[in-house]
Design a protein around this motif. Structure first.
Motif, PDB file in Angstrom:
ATOM      1  N   ASP A  28       0.850  -1.200   0.000  1.00 57.37           N
ATOM      2  CA  ASP A  28       0.000   0.000   0.000  1.00 57.37           C
ATOM      3  C   ASP A  28       0.879   1.241   0.000  1.00 57.37           C
ATOM      4  OD1 ASP A  28      -2.298  -1.426  -0.011  1.00 57.37           O
ATOM      5  OD2 ASP A  28      -2.874  -0.980   2.064  1.00 57.37           O
ATOM      6  N   LYS A  29       0.499   2.211  -0.805  1.00 59.28           N
ATOM      7  CA  LYS A  29       1.266   3.457  -0.861  1.00 59.28           C
ATOM      8  C   LYS A  29       0.761   4.434   0.204  1.00 59.28           C
ATOM      9  CE  LYS A  29       2.351   3.138  -5.816  1.00 59.28           C
ATOM     10  NZ  LYS A  29       3.808   3.035  -5.635  1.00 59.28           N
ATOM     11  N   GLU A  30       1.695   5.009   0.931  1.00 58.85           N
ATOM     12  CA  GLU A  30       1.331   6.000   1.931  1.00 58.85           C
ATOM     13  C   GLU A  30       0.767   7.245   1.248  1.00 58.85           C
ATOM     14  OE1 GLU A  30       3.503   8.746   5.362  1.00 58.85           O
ATOM     15  OE2 GLU A  30       4.558   7.039   4.477  1.00 58.85           O
ATOM     16  N   GLU A  31      -0.261   7.829   1.848  1.00 62.72           N
ATOM     17  CA  GLU A  31      -0.917   8.989   1.242  1.00 62.72           C
ATOM     18  C   GLU A  31      -0.211  10.292   1.621  1.00 62.72           C
ATOM     19  OE1 GLU A  31      -4.946   8.706   2.596  1.00 62.72           O
ATOM     20  OE2 GLU A  31      -5.483   7.180   1.119  1.00 62.72           O
ATOM     21  N   ILE A  32      -0.058  11.168   0.641  1.00 67.04           N
ATOM     22  CA  ILE A  32       0.473  12.505   0.865  1.00 67.04           C
ATOM     23  C   ILE A  32      -0.459  13.510   0.191  1.00 67.04           C
ATOM     24  CG2 ILE A  32       2.878  11.754   1.051  1.00 67.04           C
ATOM     25  CD1 ILE A  32       3.305  12.810  -1.806  1.00 67.04           C
ATOM     26  N   HIS A  33      -0.161  14.791   0.366  1.00 71.84           N
ATOM     27  CA  HIS A  33      -1.023  15.854  -0.138  1.00 71.84           C
ATOM     28  C   HIS A  33      -0.186  16.868  -0.903  1.00 71.84           C
ATOM     29  CE1 HIS A  33      -4.272  14.303   2.479  1.00 71.84           C
ATOM     30  NE2 HIS A  33      -3.230  13.922   3.202  1.00 71.84           N
ATOM     31  N   LYS A  84       4.583   7.078  -2.853  1.00 73.36           N
ATOM     32  CA  LYS A  84       3.390   7.619  -2.204  1.00 73.36           C
ATOM     33  C   LYS A  84       2.255   7.753  -3.213  1.00 73.36           C
ATOM     34  CE  LYS A  84       6.333   8.855   1.181  1.00 73.36           C
ATOM     35  NZ  LYS A  84       6.417   8.243   2.506  1.00 73.36           N
ATOM     36  N   CYS A  85       1.064   8.099  -2.705  1.00 71.41           N
ATOM     37  CA  CYS A  85      -0.047   8.444  -3.586  1.00 71.41           C
ATOM     38  C   CYS A  85      -0.728   9.703  -3.066  1.00 71.41           C
ATOM     39  CB  CYS A  85      -1.042   7.292  -3.701  1.00 71.41           C
ATOM     40  SG  CYS A  85      -1.960   6.902  -2.205  1.00 71.41           S
ATOM     41  N   ASN A 116       0.877   8.978  -8.461  1.00 69.60           N
ATOM     42  CA  ASN A 116      -0.134   7.988  -8.116  1.00 69.60           C
ATOM     43  C   ASN A 116      -1.234   8.687  -7.313  1.00 69.60           C
ATOM     44  OD1 ASN A 116       1.377   5.555  -9.030  1.00 69.60           O
ATOM     45  ND2 ASN A 116       2.804   6.201  -7.426  1.00 69.60           N
ATOM     46  N   PHE A 117      -2.461   8.188  -7.435  1.00 76.38           N
ATOM     47  CA  PHE A 117      -3.578   8.818  -6.754  1.00 76.38           C
ATOM     48  C   PHE A 117      -4.338   7.818  -5.896  1.00 76.38           C
ATOM     49  CE2 PHE A 117      -2.781  12.130  -9.733  1.00 76.38           C
ATOM     50  CZ  PHE A 117      -3.355  13.285  -9.207  1.00 76.38           C
ATOM     51  N   ALA A 118      -4.801   8.294  -4.728  1.00 76.15           N
ATOM     52  CA  ALA A 118      -5.746   7.515  -3.946  1.00 76.15           C
ATOM     53  C   ALA A 118      -7.070   7.484  -4.705  1.00 76.15           C
ATOM     54  CB  ALA A 118      -5.942   8.147  -2.567  1.00 76.15           C
ATOM     55  N   VAL A 119      -7.834   6.438  -4.495  1.00 74.68           N
ATOM     56  CA  VAL A 119      -9.093   6.273  -5.233  1.00 74.68           C
ATOM     57  C   VAL A 119     -10.040   7.431  -4.972  1.00 74.68           C
ATOM     58  CG1 VAL A 119     -11.137   4.818  -5.509  1.00 74.68           C
ATOM     59  CG2 VAL A 119      -8.888   3.762  -5.242  1.00 74.68           C
ATOM     60  N   ASP A 120     -10.133   7.875  -3.734  1.00 76.98           N
ATOM     61  CA  ASP A 120     -11.094   8.906  -3.349  1.00 76.98           C
ATOM     62  C   ASP A 120     -10.412  10.247  -3.089  1.00 76.98           C
ATOM     63  OD1 ASP A 120      -9.719   7.944  -1.182  1.00 76.98           O
ATOM     64  OD2 ASP A 120     -11.419   8.008   0.192  1.00 76.98           O
TER      65      ASP A 120
END
Length: 426
Positions: A28-33, A84-85, A116-120
């Protein structure tokens, strides 16, 4: 404890605790902003202290736009970022809607092709109530995935707007709000401001009522401050600007907050309101919880890999470094373990709800063992309530959140804040 030199240890936790359920989560890719700064506006507001340049009706310079694209590409090619995503994208300024439709599409397609992007994921953009926030531009932003539009209204009183150097009137705001509704944007946020120059209590409450009657999904309330680098300060020094007292502004806030709660809004944090939890602002919420954020653009700041850092504040320096294909970071600070504990506590109070179990999971210690005196004192004063599994900020705690959280600061940090004018005592 038995001392037998038995069972040589080479792994902890023991391998017996491995399970099949966790296999799917290994990669799983850790989420960033991502924050993107557009430092241009039609006219700089009297109270604005952000890095921005007034350009009237001129287009945003291609040279800056190309430098911005280069910075995005540098980050996107870093292994630390590729793992990351993106959970959110935030276009801020300045005035992002001054970007042409072509620039908006180019920018967003670049980001979408490189990260990469998170789905939501959440895509949010700020907007000024002006002609540049056109129906066509809003439709394009929505087509590119924008879910949240943040419109700076500040006041619905044209005299107050003019007194504070705003370059729009109430009709301009209503027109943009209607365009946003017509576009079908999922979530609209409206910024309003208390304690403005020449703003009476009646004018303030009328603004709150007018905006709440429109039922935007989010409403954010900011307090006017006159910082030493803005245009209002120059007028203040000449005696042409008068401010209400802090005590009077507190009453503005109390009544404004109360009106929003009575009209069906709930508090999202210490300064913003939402109609329902699904309209919570993902970018702000997650960054306040400690998630990493990359800031691109002139003077932008980032929090990444346990560092806070900021880009070059001078336009020439920013663009020159990107011409050399290097990140334009000017200054940085390594966040210490103690500062990270404090950061979670500060924004837990501002978020109004703090989960003790998550703090324990992250840091291995209960928050009451780290800040016992501060938390007990704040509860006695009625600013928070402490429960076995969480801490909740009260209404009064929300009003004064930016004051009370300084109780957790390290001694050398307690008096640090942006230089601004002190309001009169009465």
């Amino acid at each position: 404890m038995e001392l037998k030199r038995e069972d040589f240890l080479a792994q902890y936790p023991p391998l017996y605790f491995l399970n099949k359920a966790d296999v799917a989560n290994i990669w799983d890719k850790e989420e960033i902003h991502l924050y993107v700064h557009i430092p241009y506006c039609a006219k700089k507001c009297g109270f604005c202290y952000y890095k921005s340049f007034p350009i009237g009706n001129a287009p945003i310079p291609d040279e800056y736009f190309e430098a911005l694209k280069t910075e995005i590409e540098i980050y996107a090619n870093m292994p630390e970022v590729q793992s990351k995503c993106l959970r959110s994208i935030y276009l801020g300024g300045g005035t992002p809607t001054l970007l042409s439709e072509k620039q908006i599409e180019t920018l967003m397609m670049l980001i979408k092709s490189k990260f990469n992007f998170a789905v939501d994921y959440e895509f949010c953009s700020e907007a000024r109530p002006g002609q540049e926030t056109s129906l066509e531009k809003l439709r394009l932003l929505k087509a590119l995935g924008m879910k949240r539009l943040s419109v700076g209204c500040q006041s619905t009183d044209d005299f107050v707007l003019e007194s504070n150097g705003r370059n729009h009137n109430s009709k301009d705001f209503m027109d943009v709000f209607e365009r946003a509704r017509q576009t079908g944007i999922y979530c609209i946020n409206v910024d309003i401001m208390s304690g403005m120059v020449n703003q009476s209590l009646e004018s303030w409450l009328e603004t709150v009522k007018t905006i709440s009657d429109l039922k935007p999904e989010n409403i954010a309330i900011y307090k006017l401050e006159i910082y030493l680098n803005n245009a209002l300060y120059a007028r203040y020094r000449k005696g042409n600007v008068r401010l209400i007292s802090d005590a009077a502004e507190v009453e503005y806030a109390r009544q404004g907050y109360g009106m929003l709660l009575d009209s069906g809004y709930r508090m999202a944090d210490n300064f913003s309101f939402m109609l329902a939890p699904e309209y919570d602002h993902v970018h702000r919420r997650e960054v306040w919880k400690g998630a990493d954020m990359l800031g691109v653009g002139l003077s932008s700041h980032s929090c990444f890999n346990d560092y806070i850092y900021q880009n070059e504040p001078k336009l020439d320096d920013y663009m020159e470094r990107l011409k050399r294909n290097e990140l334009p970071v000017q200054r940085a600070h390594k966040i210490t373990a103690r500062e990270e504990l404090i950061q979670r506590m500060v924004f837990g109070i501002k978020n109004l709800f703090f989960e003790r179990a998550k703090f324990l999971e992250e840091f291995g210690v209960d928050v009451m063992d780290v800040f016992p005196e501060q938390l007990t004192s704040l509860e006695k004063q009625g600013f928070i309530s402490i429960y076995p599994d969480h801490i909740r900020t009260s209404f009064e705690g929300a009003i004064f959140a930016d004051d009370i959280v300084r109780e957790f600061y390290m001694p050398e940090h307690r008096k640090t804040m942006l230089a601004h004018v002190k309001r009169p005592e009465n």
